[in-house]
Write an enzyme that holds these catalytic residues in place. Structure first.
Site, PDB file in Angstrom:
ATOM      1  N   SER A  41     -10.564  21.514  22.323  1.00 52.58           N
ATOM      2  CA  SER A  41     -11.983  21.686  21.984  1.00 52.58           C
ATOM      3  C   SER A  41     -12.200  22.788  20.962  1.00 52.58           C
ATOM      4  O   SER A  41     -13.330  23.089  20.603  1.00 52.58           O
ATOM      5  CB  SER A  41     -12.788  21.978  23.242  1.00 52.58           C
ATOM      6  OG  SER A  41     -12.359  23.183  23.827  1.00 52.58           O
ATOM      7  N   THR A 172     -55.336   4.676  10.279  1.00 54.32           N
ATOM      8  CA  THR A 172     -54.712   4.154  11.493  1.00 54.32           C
ATOM      9  C   THR A 172     -54.072   2.843  11.078  1.00 54.32           C
ATOM     10  O   THR A 172     -54.582   2.156  10.189  1.00 54.32           O
ATOM     11  CB  THR A 172     -55.716   3.904  12.636  1.00 54.32           C
ATOM     12  OG1 THR A 172     -56.670   2.929  12.195  1.00 54.32           O
ATOM     13  CG2 THR A 172     -56.446   5.168  13.039  1.00 54.32           C
ATOM     14  N   HIS A 173     -52.933   2.506  11.699  1.00 51.01           N
ATOM     15  CA  HIS A 173     -52.221   1.274  11.324  1.00 51.01           C
ATOM     16  C   HIS A 173     -51.919   1.251   9.821  1.00 51.01           C
ATOM     17  O   HIS A 173     -51.833   0.177   9.228  1.00 51.01           O
ATOM     18  CB  HIS A 173     -53.039   0.020  11.669  1.00 51.01           C
ATOM     19  CG  HIS A 173     -53.539  -0.050  13.069  1.00 51.01           C
ATOM     20  ND1 HIS A 173     -52.931  -0.819  14.036  1.00 51.01           N
ATOM     21  CD2 HIS A 173     -54.598   0.544  13.691  1.00 51.01           C
ATOM     22  CE1 HIS A 173     -53.602  -0.708  15.181  1.00 51.01           C
ATOM     23  NE2 HIS A 173     -54.613   0.115  15.002  1.00 51.01           N
ATOM     24  N   SER A 294     -31.369  10.270  -8.987  1.00 46.48           N
ATOM     25  CA  SER A 294     -30.455   9.171  -8.721  1.00 46.48           C
ATOM     26  C   SER A 294     -29.290   9.256  -9.692  1.00 46.48           C
ATOM     27  O   SER A 294     -29.461   9.666 -10.838  1.00 46.48           O
ATOM     28  CB  SER A 294     -31.207   7.853  -8.927  1.00 46.48           C
ATOM     29  OG  SER A 294     -30.318   6.798  -9.227  1.00 46.48           O
ATOM     30  N   LYS A 300     -35.885   8.770 -11.330  1.00 44.59           N
ATOM     31  CA  LYS A 300     -36.142   9.011  -9.918  1.00 44.59           C
ATOM     32  C   LYS A 300     -36.375  10.464  -9.541  1.00 44.59           C
ATOM     33  O   LYS A 300     -35.715  11.357 -10.064  1.00 44.59           O
ATOM     34  CB  LYS A 300     -34.955   8.486  -9.100  1.00 44.59           C
ATOM     35  CG  LYS A 300     -34.923   6.983  -8.982  1.00 44.59           C
ATOM     36  CD  LYS A 300     -36.220   6.446  -8.398  1.00 44.59           C
ATOM     37  CE  LYS A 300     -35.991   5.258  -7.509  1.00 44.59           C
ATOM     38  NZ  LYS A 300     -35.731   5.595  -6.159  1.00 44.59           N
ATOM     39  N   GLU A 307     -36.632  12.299   3.900  1.00 44.75           N
ATOM     40  CA  GLU A 307     -35.933  11.171   4.499  1.00 44.75           C
ATOM     41  C   GLU A 307     -34.848  11.621   5.481  1.00 44.75           C
ATOM     42  O   GLU A 307     -34.648  11.016   6.535  1.00 44.75           O
ATOM     43  CB  GLU A 307     -35.298  10.315   3.395  1.00 44.75           C
ATOM     44  CG  GLU A 307     -36.330   9.669   2.485  1.00 44.75           C
ATOM     45  CD  GLU A 307     -35.664   9.074   1.243  1.00 44.75           C
ATOM     46  OE1 GLU A 307     -35.255   7.909   1.307  1.00 44.75           O
ATOM     47  OE2 GLU A 307     -35.560   9.789   0.222  1.00 44.75           O
TER      48      GLU A 307
END
Lengths: 474, 474, 474, 474
Positions: A41, A172-173, A294, A300, A307
């Site tokens: 370990s 909402t949604h 990118s 980009k 993320e």
């Protein structure tokens, strides 16, 4: 990988041998290489080296007070442990074959202090040692997480204060719902994180319970003063039952859960920011230095940090299940399965300490596209509820008012017209109450000011929130 | 399944229609059948009918005070709600097409109170309504779980008091380790459950925060007195932010986690009892009425209840991950994904209320095989540590003592002899310190009495634990 | 809940007693009520009633062939089982106290066939019976899921065929990346679902292995013809080892995993559709009948079905962990923990059968906003890579070209200009190769046509995909 | 940690700069340090260095054939990549600031090949590059896992062959159930692992699909021959859709699931062995070199390896949930969340490769306590079912026979007698059929031989299993 000898060669001092095995007397042969590999370990628990030495120094004091050590021996051991600390702080050895951090430290102690090192492990076991080290580590790491959560809350609060008078559409949604203050949206995350902080504080209180002195399972065979140990190491309490102290890891599960819960909140904030900063929404601009590019597409500016926050939340959710499953159905006492606890704990804390700082900075440097937010906040769809509310004020039951506004919107859809351009007789045709006063023309400003009850998005209600938030951060 | 009409037939009073859709004005056509099926939450949320009515009754009072309702209307609505309650208490309708409990109750209210029913939903949304209902449910169900955890703790305590002087072998790695008092083993579960109870108390405090008055997302458009609502419904606090109130479910995750953690503890107790009650261990006898038979094998007395406790712990571990994954990456505000919250919550609470009572009774009625426990507790292996400790008392460094005892046991193994029958010169040959006093003859009794530090298994240490445990249950 | 008597009253025929306990001879007393409640699996396993009867009918044939039953007895039992089937098909009894579906069916069989019912359970056990029933159920339910996945693939394919010439911006990191054909985007889900289908087919092959005839653990004590049983029940193979057959549930874990994986794919499709159908993106219009409204906000058309797909994916992810954790550390053979398997399995299959149909219809009825998609597909950012590729064609190393285009975009940003309006000398100043031909003016059309390699988004490459997709659905 | 400059200093050749950022042209400033820390994947993805170079070498060939490179350039790049390989094989640099393995390799390539290095990344993206590298790694690592599973199966088979005539009690609910052959018990694990192997083979087939050539999302902008790439790299197929190829990670989820399922099986084998090797059961002896000692208790020989197998199974179960939750709700295309895939994959494969070898050796070296196994296999409880079966053979319906034997055992319990010593008239009193022949005296030998149907524990049935197992390993 060659077989590792079970006991150090008799003529080689322990300190110079490549490893120290803390057991072996009863064993006729050596340990199999494949088991050594699985069992090892050190790559994970080496992070505990400071705590291991610190706990051993406290243990020396307890053994001294219990008359297991003479004062001279205690001094020798303490100096030895400090010397080991100095060496490890300078450079951590690679290529050692010790099976864990405890063996490594004890072996190095032989090198510094000589044979008296053999007295250190009196009356304790790796079972209480490792959990003491890990709790110490968690107490400190947890405190850092607390500070980072608080710093993110502070960033949210600062932005909220700066944006109390900017209106935006709440969703909402992922559909436009009603106007709210930008401050209100920001504070919704403040409060979620505040609960995370409460949970973490409570969890850390349960962490700060000293297991040292519990031995392998039955308590220490020597009369150690556990209150002294507690004081020396900064714990808040002493564990009540040795079997429980070495055999449970609920505090690890709880810490991983609290991190996962915080991670879930951060993932939602990340999702909002990713969506709101898209070209299509265009509500906020992320600080460029918190985006990346990118390797192929030159245009980009990707929200990688946000993320990753979302991705970490996923892994943490799985890790809570893993930690709980680890304990599921184990017999009482220490079982080696629990060795997995540290990887789970470290990974949860690391994730927090990696994700929180860039999230905080991203929030702190957010730039709002006020014009666009206000425009959408004033769109007719977003104000539909206010139309229904107006009908209620004119005496129409809400259920009927809701239906009437729905039909009004449908009529506008079908006429490919805005509400504003719909003739008054259409309004009145749909519901006579539209005619019992001027045709209502709600605005986002009127809408938010109608929501003054505690927790609402009216200016005073939000000012009250801000005041409470400031207090929460004290 | 036929298409369901979106709006009630114009000539049919709402109360007699097969369902009520709380929206639809804007929609030209009807909802697709396959979406209706997926969307329909009544089979799950019907369990909230009492809370839904209760929260609506409080809402009526708030609307009255906000001058949205006249006193007469409020009375009409309240009587109507009571009448709906009476009907549902008598028999819950099957074969209704309402999409959720809120629609069902509101439709039935039309039947009882007439058109004034259309005023009930003023200034609120299903978003704040459902989370109010669910929190109310959780407050009560959680209180029952608390009582059941406490009752199991009491059973453990009673058994511990009765078995303070019985010694048993404690296990690590499912290998005999050291002698402990049976009371000590029982109390190890007491303390774990006590932490579970602390966690549940803290979680329930976070549950008891009133969301009603948050509307769909922006707060209520009418001046409702949320403190009044809080008092009427028995909440402890009022939510600080409407967006957070309707859009977060961290409290569900927390409750599921606390249940899963408790479940993990119960699974370990179950594992101990299953193993200890096996023919091979023979340490405890389970009450026969808490075992079941086999449809094929006539001899069987299976510990089904304990095994199910273990199985539930597994599912709960997965459910925590499921709850956290549900929130992962959701945009702020209410999203329909959250409809899964209730199934997760109900299942967690149900598991607790199903597993705790038989576990408690099984513990209460356990019969210990004292003779067998004490015999193993006194076996030479279990007392090996005490031999090493004795060498330490004779001045030998522990690490050396440990090795010597290991070699001694190996010598006995090889001689196929017990230690007791090993000649003294073999002892002394292995370590001279064995000869500096009488050959040590440890007993379980001496062993436990050497462990008097707090948390140890000595008699006084355990008496102290018992005293503290009694206080914890007050 | 009153204590339930362990054995039926001697004078009451089994068929008229409120329940049948399939064991009890060895038990002196009755089962505790709280254990009965925990143990009772009828609310869950009653869904297996058809399979239970079917497997029993096959078992009757096997017992006949093994000479355990006479032909007359077999006929009597078969008629009895058919009669029980007829009764249950008409109305499933509520308020019965049988502990599971097997006990219920056997008790009802006494009512239909008399004492010969007592011969049915010869040589089998509930251990092999329940797993036979559940596998049978899964074979059929799995086949329905397969069909539904295929139907969704077909809907994607049809839309892809219809939209091969519509271009859209593909996204990475939710940032505009490069132009692709709408068909290409749709087909990306087709292939993911195709792998899900492969996984499900393979899983179902492992499901279709007959356990019946394995008895409780050691095999049947009578000479039953398992090949006959396999043929009668439609299995593909006979289990090779009785202990494995009754004691493993890996096939449940696998089915739940396959469902969860499919669920993850559906959740991503849902996310795309939710985002693309937002007002802000405005790329697609969802069929109105697959959206729902709000009880408060009249304007709402919420994508509830898609959100529920996302929510189910989360729960399924947790359920895989739960199923695996259920098996973790169980001793071999049947353990009651496994009773949780059915709830996990049913819930996974139900989720699939609820989510797939509305998702399919939503896809089938999607309306694309071609104008808006094409406009964004032709935006300068989305074509930046094509600029760099053009430089490469002019001999510039890609790494250098990438940097040049990046700087070009930055120059345009700073000049608050489009690329198109940036003077030629700025282009050339940034990289001379921009001047070695006309200033490049990429279009989405040119961009996609440059990507003709297999798997690319060029027209021919996509036509090839369509052809392969058609074959995959055969 | 200081701010890292975004672009290399203009005068410093890339190869000598501390890192290479593969993007940056559009960015005005540098990346924030806290984002760099979070974003940095090198500590994890450095394990892919061989695959990264290998895939780049193949890419060079594809660019050559597509006329993007001249033959001389291709040779220069290939030699450069080989030189980088040689350097990394010698010593992997620490203290580099590259954000991932791709940047590190490309930067080193500049050092070896000069400016032509800038041409390597033409027409590809890190999005297709990283998933190509990872799939390549998984293909090889998966093949090693397959071999290890097979080797464990072989060890089980060898032990089964050696122990076909040893009888043991099989357990259900950890209660003695019926006699089986030791070979039968061992083979139950063989078949479970065989299904794991099937699942792994199928998963690896889905892994061996080449994504390279998919670019960032839309396919490669240059005419690369993907079939050539497939052949060069040893893939079996070429991905059908670029968006799917870079944006899905279902194959990671599947591999983690297959590992977790195998882990669950190993955890059950571990549990059996831990319990069976306890002093109390005493059925098997573990090889001493596969046990470890205690730092405190000299007598201990702990089954650490088996316990760690159990613990790994728990973490793997959580990791499946984590992997699925990572994908849940992601928009299509590549999202940075997916960076977590590698840690999950590596940890799953590592767990397998660590746990399988010691488990195999433990099985191979197991010593059975034949005497003790046979004695318990012949105990009266274990043979109770055979008594009932005998009554059936005498014409008694099984349900009645089961009850009779249950009552007989109860009578023996109450008389504190063995069945053998119970007078014949007690037997006959309990059921007259006991008197219609000699009082039955079942033995384990007779019991197993009565179970000859396929999958049963009769000698011939087990011989058939052994034959099939040998075929399965071919």
């Amino acid at each position: 990988m060659p077989q590792i000898e079970n006991e150090v060669a008799p003529n080689l001092p322990i300190a110079q041998s490549p490893h120290l095995k803390l057991w072996g007397g009863r064993f006729a042969g050596s340990t199999a290489a494949t088991l050594e590999e699985l069992n090892n370990s050190l790559p994970v628990d080496k992070r505990l080296w400071r705590e291991d030495i610190e706990a051993s120094r406290a243990w020396v004091q307890a053994l001294l007070r219990a008359d297991v050590l003479t004062r001279a021996e205690a001094q020798q051991l303490d100096r030895g442990l400090l010397a080991v600390h100095a060496k490890l702080a300078t450079s951590f050895p690679s290529d050692v074959a010790d099976e864990d951090i405890h063996s490594l430290v004890e072996r190095m102690l032989y090198g510094e202090a000589g044979e008296v090192a053999g007295k250190l492990h009196t009356g304790r076991s790796r079972n209480d040692q490792v959990v003491t080290d890990t709790r110490l580590w968690a107490m400190r790491a947890g405190a850092r997480v607390l500070e980072e959560v608080k710093a993110l809350q502070a960033a949210l609060l600062t932005q909220a204060e700066a944006n109390i008078d900017t209106l935006m559409p709440a969703y909402t949604h992922l559909r436009r719902a009603q106007p709210v203050r930008v401050a209100h949206w920001l504070l919704s995350y403040f409060w979620a994180l505040d609960r995370d902080r409460q949970r973490l504080v409570a969890a850390l209180e349960r962490v700060a319970v000293l297991p040292l002195g519990s031995g392998a399972i039955a308590g220490s065979g020597f009369n150690v003063d556990r209150t002294l140990l507690k004081e020396l190491l900064g714990f808040r309490a002493v564990s009540a039952n040795s079997l429980d102290a070495v055999g449970d890891r609920d505090w690890v599960c709880e810490l991983v859960f609290v991190a996962a819960m915080t991670g879930a909140h951060l993932s939602r904030l990340a999702e909002d920011l990713i969506i709101f900063s898209s070209d299509e929404f265009g509500y906020v601009r992320l600080p460029e230095s918190y985006t990346t590019g990118s390797s192929l597409m030159p245009q980009k500016r990707n929200p990688d940090g946000l993320e990753l926050a979302r991705g970490k939340a996923a892994r943490l959710a799985g890790d809570v299940a893993g930690a709980l499953a680890m304990l599921k159905g184990l017999p009482s006492g220490y079982n080696k399965d629990m060795q997995e606890d540290k990887a789970l704990l470290f990974s949860a804390i690391d994730a927090m300490l990696l994700v929180l700082p860039p999230t905080r900075e991203t929030v702190a440097q957010l730039v709002f596209n006020v014009e666009s937010l206000q425009e959408v906040a004033n769109s007719e769809d977003v104000l539909a509820t206010d139309l229904a509310d107006e009908l209620v004020r004119r005496g129409v039951p809400f259920r009927e008012a809701h239906g009437a506004v729905g039909r009004l919107l449908r009529a506008a859809d079908e006429a490919k017209s805005s509400l504003k351009d719909l003739p008054a007789d259409v309004w009145v045709g749909i519901h006579p109450a539209f005619g019992t006063g001027p045709i209502p023309r709600p605005t986002a400003q009127l809408s938010v000011e109608a929501r003054q009850a505690v927790g609402g998005t009216g200016r005073n209600a939000v000012l009250q929130q801000l005041a409470e938030a400031q207090i929460a951060l004290l």
